[in-house]
Design a protein around this motif. Structure first.
Motif, mmCIF file in Angstrom:
data_model
loop_
_atom_site.group_PDB
_atom_site.id
_atom_site.type_symbol
_atom_site.label_atom_id
_atom_site.label_comp_id
_atom_site.label_asym_id
_atom_site.label_seq_id
_atom_site.Cartn_x
_atom_site.Cartn_y
_atom_site.Cartn_z
ATOM 1 N N ALA A 97 0.821 -1.208 0.000
ATOM 2 C CA ALA A 97 0.000 0.000 0.000
ATOM 3 C C ALA A 97 0.858 1.261 0.000
ATOM 4 N N LYS A 98 2.034 1.165 0.623
ATOM 5 C CA LYS A 98 2.935 2.318 0.680
ATOM 6 C C LYS A 98 4.064 2.218 -0.338
ATOM 7 N N ASN A 99 4.083 1.144 -1.105
ATOM 8 C CA ASN A 99 5.152 0.941 -2.104
ATOM 9 C C ASN A 99 6.523 1.070 -1.473
ATOM 10 N N ALA A 100 6.726 0.339 -0.388
ATOM 11 C CA ALA A 100 7.969 0.485 0.351
ATOM 12 C C ALA A 100 8.493 -0.861 0.829
ATOM 13 N N LEU A 101 9.801 -0.951 0.875
ATOM 14 C CA LEU A 101 10.529 -2.080 1.440
ATOM 15 C C LEU A 101 11.165 -1.589 2.725
ATOM 16 N N TYR A 102 11.221 -2.459 3.737
ATOM 17 C CA TYR A 102 11.778 -2.062 5.021
ATOM 18 C C TYR A 102 12.842 -3.046 5.496
ATOM 19 N N LEU A 103 13.702 -2.550 6.361
ATOM 20 C CA LEU A 103 14.629 -3.410 7.094
ATOM 21 C C LEU A 103 14.620 -2.933 8.540
ATOM 22 N N GLN A 104 13.981 -3.690 9.394
ATOM 23 C CA GLN A 104 13.994 -3.397 10.821
ATOM 24 C C GLN A 104 15.241 -4.018 11.422
ATOM 25 N N MET A 105 16.057 -3.186 12.049
ATOM 26 C CA MET A 105 17.323 -3.644 12.602
ATOM 27 C C MET A 105 17.308 -3.438 14.109
ATOM 28 N N ASP A 106 17.364 -4.519 14.845
ATOM 29 C CA ASP A 106 17.365 -4.484 16.309
ATOM 30 C C ASP A 106 18.677 -5.050 16.842
ATOM 31 N N SER A 107 18.932 -4.764 18.105
ATOM 32 C CA SER A 107 20.149 -5.263 18.761
ATOM 33 C C SER A 107 21.379 -4.986 17.900
ATOM 34 N N LEU A 108 21.493 -3.761 17.460
ATOM 35 C CA LEU A 108 22.574 -3.398 16.546
ATOM 36 C C LEU A 108 23.936 -3.510 17.221
ATOM 37 N N LYS A 109 24.909 -3.908 16.408
ATOM 38 C CA LYS A 109 26.284 -4.070 16.858
ATOM 39 C C LYS A 109 27.189 -3.154 16.046
ATOM 40 N N SER A 110 28.378 -2.906 16.562
ATOM 41 C CA SER A 110 29.304 -2.029 15.836
ATOM 42 C C SER A 110 29.628 -2.595 14.457
ATOM 43 N N GLU A 111 29.636 -3.908 14.344
ATOM 44 C CA GLU A 111 29.950 -4.513 13.049
ATOM 45 C C GLU A 111 28.827 -4.387 12.031
ATOM 46 N N ASP A 112 27.698 -3.847 12.430
ATOM 47 C CA ASP A 112 26.616 -3.548 11.485
ATOM 48 C C ASP A 112 26.825 -2.211 10.789
ATOM 49 N N THR A 113 27.834 -1.478 11.204
ATOM 50 C CA THR A 113 28.136 -0.198 10.577
ATOM 51 C C THR A 113 28.483 -0.404 9.108
ATOM 52 N N ALA A 114 27.766 0.279 8.230
ATOM 53 C CA ALA A 114 27.944 0.114 6.789
ATOM 54 C C ALA A 114 27.010 1.063 6.056
ATOM 55 N N VAL A 115 27.210 1.146 4.759
ATOM 56 C CA VAL A 115 26.213 1.769 3.898
ATOM 57 C C VAL A 115 25.272 0.658 3.445
ATOM 58 N N TYR A 116 23.982 0.881 3.622
ATOM 59 C CA TYR A 116 22.968 -0.119 3.286
ATOM 60 C C TYR A 116 22.282 0.281 1.984
ATOM 61 N N TYR A 117 22.155 -0.699 1.098
ATOM 62 C CA TYR A 117 21.602 -0.469 -0.225
ATOM 63 C C TYR A 117 20.358 -1.330 -0.444
ATOM 64 N N CYS A 118 19.392 -0.750 -1.077
ATOM 65 C CA CYS A 118 18.192 -1.443 -1.524
ATOM 66 C C CYS A 118 18.415 -1.889 -2.970
ATOM 67 N N HIS A 119 18.029 -3.117 -3.274
ATOM 68 C CA HIS A 119 18.242 -3.672 -4.607
ATOM 69 C C HIS A 119 17.024 -4.471 -5.023
ATOM 70 N N GLY A 120 16.692 -4.404 -6.304
ATOM 71 C CA GLY A 120 15.601 -5.203 -6.843
ATOM 72 C C GLY A 120 16.036 -5.927 -8.101
ATOM 73 N N ARG A 121 15.585 -7.157 -8.246
ATOM 74 C CA ARG A 121 15.848 -7.927 -9.471
ATOM 75 C C ARG A 121 14.531 -8.445 -10.009
ATOM 76 N N ASN A 122 14.151 -7.943 -11.171
ATOM 77 C CA ASN A 122 12.875 -8.338 -11.759
ATOM 78 C C ASN A 122 12.875 -9.820 -12.105
ATOM 79 N N ILE A 123 11.838 -10.534 -11.720
ATOM 80 C CA ILE A 123 11.809 -11.989 -11.924
ATOM 81 C C ILE A 123 11.428 -12.366 -13.344
ATOM 82 N N ILE A 124 10.974 -11.427 -14.129
ATOM 83 C CA ILE A 124 10.570 -11.719 -15.503
ATOM 84 C C ILE A 124 11.692 -11.398 -16.476
ATOM 85 N N GLY A 125 12.136 -10.187 -16.504
ATOM 86 C CA GLY A 125 13.164 -9.780 -17.467
ATOM 87 C C GLY A 125 14.574 -9.777 -16.920
ATOM 88 N N GLY A 126 14.710 -9.889 -15.596
ATOM 89 C CA GLY A 126 16.044 -9.897 -15.013
ATOM 90 C C GLY A 126 16.662 -8.541 -14.785
#
Length: 116
Positions: free
Chosen positions: A73-102
């Protein structure tokens, strides 16, 4: 096709953040959606995946702490991140791969820093 991440920031160890990726409904319905991350000096790694059917999978390093989800309904993807650790530090990227055309789509990334 546009993917727009948001929600990154600075958080203390043990804290939580929710990343969002805004896109079109068509992309969400027809693509395998993935969150990747890349820490400084390291290769980009897969964090979590959700298929059009709603099946999810996670890297061992985040299982039990992160949750991938989507809201058609909101056209959105989420990543809920809990109990974060220092090693989770990074740049996070959203990616999509179409299942029909690739066709693949990338967002610009959002920075997550986990530090006292």
């Amino acid at each position: 096709v546009q993917l727009d991440e948001s929600g990154g920031g600075l958080v203390q160890p043990g804290g939580s953040l929710r990343l969002s990726c805004a896109t079109s409904g068509w992309v969400l319905r027809s693509s395998v959606m993935v969150w990747y991350r890349q820490a400084p000096g390291q290769q980009r790694e897969l964090v979590a995946t959700i298929t059009p059917e709603g099946n999810t999978d996670y890297a061992d390093s985040v299982k039990g702490r992160f949750t991938i989800s989507r809201d058609g309904a909101k056209n959105a993807l989420y990543l809920q991140m809990d109990s974060l650790k220092s090693e989770d530090t990074a740049v996070y990227y959203c990616h999509g791969r179409n299942i029909i055309g690739g066709a693949t789509y990338w967002g610009q990334g959002t920075q997550v820093i986990v530090s006292p």
